[in-house]
Design a protein around this motif. Structure first.
Motif, PDB file in Angstrom:
ATOM      1  N   VAL A   4       0.847  -1.186   0.000  1.00 55.02           N
ATOM      2  CA  VAL A   4       0.000   0.000   0.000  1.00 55.02           C
ATOM      3  C   VAL A   4       0.889   1.245   0.000  1.00 55.02           C
ATOM      4  CG1 VAL A   4      -1.743   1.282   1.307  1.00 55.02           C
ATOM      5  CG2 VAL A   4      -1.865  -1.211   1.189  1.00 55.02           C
ATOM      6  N   GLY A   5       0.627   2.153  -0.911  1.00 49.99           N
ATOM      7  CA  GLY A   5       1.416   3.378  -0.976  1.00 49.99           C
ATOM      8  C   GLY A   5       2.594   3.261  -1.934  1.00 49.99           C
ATOM      9  N   GLU A   6       2.807   2.036  -2.460  1.00 48.06           N
ATOM     10  CA  GLU A   6       3.949   1.774  -3.320  1.00 48.06           C
ATOM     11  C   GLU A   6       3.468   1.625  -4.764  1.00 48.06           C
ATOM     12  OE1 GLU A   6       7.195  -1.456  -2.167  1.00 48.06           O
ATOM     13  OE2 GLU A   6       5.656  -2.287  -3.459  1.00 48.06           O
ATOM     14  N   LEU A  20      -0.167   2.018  -5.752  1.00 50.83           N
ATOM     15  CA  LEU A  20      -1.267   1.371  -5.042  1.00 50.83           C
ATOM     16  C   LEU A  20      -1.772   2.321  -3.958  1.00 50.83           C
ATOM     17  CD1 LEU A  20      -3.210  -0.899  -4.427  1.00 50.83           C
ATOM     18  CD2 LEU A  20      -1.469  -1.967  -3.008  1.00 50.83           C
ATOM     19  N   ARG A  21      -2.771   3.079  -4.344  1.00 48.69           N
ATOM     20  CA  ARG A  21      -3.375   4.017  -3.407  1.00 48.69           C
ATOM     21  C   ARG A  21      -4.765   3.538  -3.090  1.00 48.69           C
ATOM     22  NH1 ARG A  21      -1.919   9.654  -6.453  1.00 48.69           N
ATOM     23  NH2 ARG A  21       0.294   9.215  -6.694  1.00 48.69           N
ATOM     24  N   LEU A  22      -5.146   3.618  -1.855  1.00 48.51           N
ATOM     25  CA  LEU A  22      -6.484   3.197  -1.470  1.00 48.51           C
ATOM     26  C   LEU A  22      -7.278   4.402  -1.005  1.00 48.51           C
ATOM     27  CD1 LEU A  22      -5.776  -0.121   0.505  1.00 48.51           C
ATOM     28  CD2 LEU A  22      -6.261   0.172  -1.921  1.00 48.51           C
ATOM     29  N   SER A  23      -8.503   4.490  -1.499  1.00 43.73           N
ATOM     30  CA  SER A  23      -9.383   5.563  -1.042  1.00 43.73           C
ATOM     31  C   SER A  23      -9.871   5.226   0.365  1.00 43.73           C
ATOM     32  CB  SER A  23     -10.579   5.686  -1.982  1.00 43.73           C
ATOM     33  OG  SER A  23     -11.424   4.558  -1.825  1.00 43.73           O
ATOM     34  N   THR A  24     -10.531   6.162   0.988  1.00 43.33           N
ATOM     35  CA  THR A  24     -11.066   5.933   2.328  1.00 43.33           C
ATOM     36  C   THR A  24     -12.001   4.727   2.332  1.00 43.33           C
ATOM     37  OG1 THR A  24     -10.967   8.319   2.646  1.00 43.33           O
ATOM     38  CG2 THR A  24     -12.217   7.076   4.264  1.00 43.33           C
ATOM     39  N   GLY A  25     -12.826   4.637   1.314  1.00 46.18           N
ATOM     40  CA  GLY A  25     -13.761   3.512   1.225  1.00 46.18           C
ATOM     41  C   GLY A  25     -13.053   2.182   1.063  1.00 46.18           C
ATOM     42  N   GLU A  26     -11.976   2.202   0.289  1.00 51.81           N
ATOM     43  CA  GLU A  26     -11.205   0.964   0.098  1.00 51.81           C
ATOM     44  C   GLU A  26     -10.490   0.561   1.381  1.00 51.81           C
ATOM     45  OE1 GLU A  26     -10.496   1.707  -4.663  1.00 51.81           O
ATOM     46  OE2 GLU A  26      -9.008   2.391  -3.209  1.00 51.81           O
ATOM     47  N   LYS A  27     -10.003   1.542   2.097  1.00 48.70           N
ATOM     48  CA  LYS A  27      -9.368   1.239   3.387  1.00 48.70           C
ATOM     49  C   LYS A  27     -10.385   0.625   4.341  1.00 48.70           C
ATOM     50  CE  LYS A  27      -5.961   4.909   3.153  1.00 48.70           C
ATOM     51  NZ  LYS A  27      -5.708   6.287   3.607  1.00 48.70           N
ATOM     52  N   GLN A  28     -11.605   1.146   4.273  1.00 44.76           N
ATOM     53  CA  GLN A  28     -12.623   0.589   5.160  1.00 44.76           C
ATOM     54  C   GLN A  28     -12.969  -0.841   4.743  1.00 44.76           C
ATOM     55  OE1 GLN A  28     -16.336   2.650   5.690  1.00 44.76           O
ATOM     56  NE2 GLN A  28     -16.363   2.145   7.847  1.00 44.76           N
TER      57      GLN A  28
HETATM   58  P1  ADP Z   1     -11.644   9.314  -0.633  1.00 45.28           P
HETATM   59  O1  ADP Z   1     -12.439  10.347  -1.331  1.00 45.28           O
HETATM   60  O2  ADP Z   1     -12.336   8.005  -0.513  1.00 45.28           O
HETATM   61  O3  ADP Z   1     -10.989   9.789   0.622  1.00 45.28           O
HETATM   62  P2  ADP Z   1      -9.301   9.999  -2.119  1.00 45.28           P
HETATM   63  O4  ADP Z   1      -9.427  10.182  -3.573  1.00 45.28           O
HETATM   64  O5  ADP Z   1      -9.252  11.195  -1.225  1.00 45.28           O
HETATM   65  O6  ADP Z   1     -10.431   9.002  -1.615  1.00 45.28           O
HETATM   66  O7  ADP Z   1      -8.048   9.091  -1.864  1.00 45.28           O
HETATM   67  C1  ADP Z   1      -6.916   9.613  -1.322  1.00 45.28           C
HETATM   68  C2  ADP Z   1      -6.307   8.552  -0.491  1.00 45.28           C
HETATM   69  O8  ADP Z   1      -5.190   8.027  -1.179  1.00 45.28           O
HETATM   70  C3  ADP Z   1      -5.874   9.127   0.797  1.00 45.28           C
HETATM   71  O9  ADP Z   1      -6.469   8.424   1.852  1.00 45.28           O
HETATM   72  C4  ADP Z   1      -4.388   8.943   0.828  1.00 45.28           C
HETATM   73  O10 ADP Z   1      -3.971   8.286   2.017  1.00 45.28           O
HETATM   74  C5  ADP Z   1      -4.062   8.088  -0.348  1.00 45.28           C
HETATM   75  N1  ADP Z   1      -2.971   8.680  -1.113  1.00 45.28           N
HETATM   76  C6  ADP Z   1      -2.972   9.885  -1.674  1.00 45.28           C
HETATM   77  N2  ADP Z   1      -1.814  10.125  -2.294  1.00 45.28           N
HETATM   78  C7  ADP Z   1      -1.056   9.019  -2.098  1.00 45.28           C
HETATM   79  C8  ADP Z   1       0.266   8.635  -2.491  1.00 45.28           C
HETATM   80  N3  ADP Z   1       1.044   9.429  -3.197  1.00 45.28           N
HETATM   81  N4  ADP Z   1       0.689   7.417  -2.124  1.00 45.28           N
HETATM   82  C9  ADP Z   1      -0.079   6.623  -1.423  1.00 45.28           C
HETATM   83  N5  ADP Z   1      -1.318   6.917  -1.008  1.00 45.28           N
HETATM   84  C10 ADP Z   1      -1.797   8.104  -1.359  1.00 45.28           C
END
Ligand code: ADP
Ligand code: ADP
Length: 229
Positions: A134-136, A139-147
């Motif tokens: 995650v983060g690599e 691979l970014r997860l939205s708030t909903g995906e994290k949930q």
């Molecule tokens: P939501 O609307 O569901 O919150 P977002 O479009 O705001 O979804 O998603 C942003 C999410 O992606 C944030 O929670 C953040 O932690 C993550 N994120 C944003 N930029 C990065 C990045 N460069 N690398 C990893 N994660 C990221």
């Protein structure tokens, strides 16, 4: 297993804010129950009492006939899975994040949980078995995906009761519905699911409790409530 009874429960916060005014209801084992009502009506407080973050001021809460005051914290943790609203993930793979805290789960179990929570499509694996963290590499997860990861983790633990508090969440309605659907799909009649929600648009709950001013104002199925107007 997982039958919840609130018997005339009142609760007053330290600052003398009365949140629950004698609330009684039964969440039948294996059913999904939605707590709906306006902000401040007491939904989150009900959740907090259910996992004993606080104890009732008066009245009692029981699970399967046992007052939860007499249940050990570890037993309660085992029986009541709480899906956190803000899921903080480790900078590791989705599979690791799902499996965390459940060392006995097999890889197959973890993947099944990922599928159930509808997060499996975010798992990026390479032929050599390497899974993107995650983060690599984008691979970014939205708030909903994290949930959904949090739901997958809870599904994997398979507790008789799952609590999901969306009363104060910032998720959009569609995401909330998808998440509830994901939860309903896997838990079916095995798990008592209690969801707190601001809106009355919950469609798939077996029982809806309308909470107003710390009381159950109305209850019934979606159809029954529509008939009553
Ligand atoms: P939501 O609307 O569901 O919150 P977002 O479009 O705001 O979804 O998603 C942003 C999410 O992606 C944030 O929670 C953040 O932690 C993550 N994120 C944003 N930029 C990065 C990045 N460069 N690398 C990893 N994660 C990221
Ligand atoms: P809901 O989840 O339906 O929005 P809550 O259970 O959060 O409602 O709140 C019920 C009542 O308790 C409200 O009047 C709210 O202001 C109060 N309340 C909630 N949390 C606290 C707290 N931590 N301390 C004091 N009062 C609180």
């Amino acid at each position: 297993e997982g039958n919840i009874v609130f018997d005339n429960v009142t609760f007053t916060y330290d600052n003398r804010q009365t949140a629950l005014n004698g609330i009684s209801f039964t969440a039948p084992a294996g059913k999904s129950v939605a707590l709906v009502g306006p902000s401040g009506s007491g939904k989150s407080t009900i959740m907090r009492l259910l996992f004993r973050f606080y104890d009732p001021t008066t009245g009692s809460i029981s699970i399967d006939g046992q007052n939860i005051r007499n249940v050990s914290q570890s037993s309660l943790r085992h029986n009541v899975g709480v899906v956190p609203q803000d899921c903080v993930l480790f900078n590791d793979t989705i599979m690791y994040n799902l499996q965390y805290g459940d060392i006995n789960a097999s890889k197959e179990d973890v993947y099944e949980a990922a599928k159930a929570a509808q997060i499996h499509e975010k798992i990026i694996s390479f032929p050599d078995g390497y899974e993107t963290k995650v983060g690599e590499r984008g691979l970014r997860l939205s708030t909903g995906e994290k949930q959904r990861v949090a739901i997958g983790r809870t599904i994997l633990k398979n507790p008789p009761i799952i609590l999901l508090d969306e009363a104060t969440s910032s998720l959009d309605t569609l995401t909330e519905r998808q998440i509830q659907q994901a939860l309903a799909n896997v838990t079916k009649d095995r798990t008592t699911v209690v969801v707190a929600h601001r809106l009355s648009t919950i469609i798939n709950a077996d029982l809806i409790l309308v909470i107003k001013d710390g009381r159950v104002a109305e209850s019934g199925t979606h159809e029954e409530l529509l008939k009553q107007g």
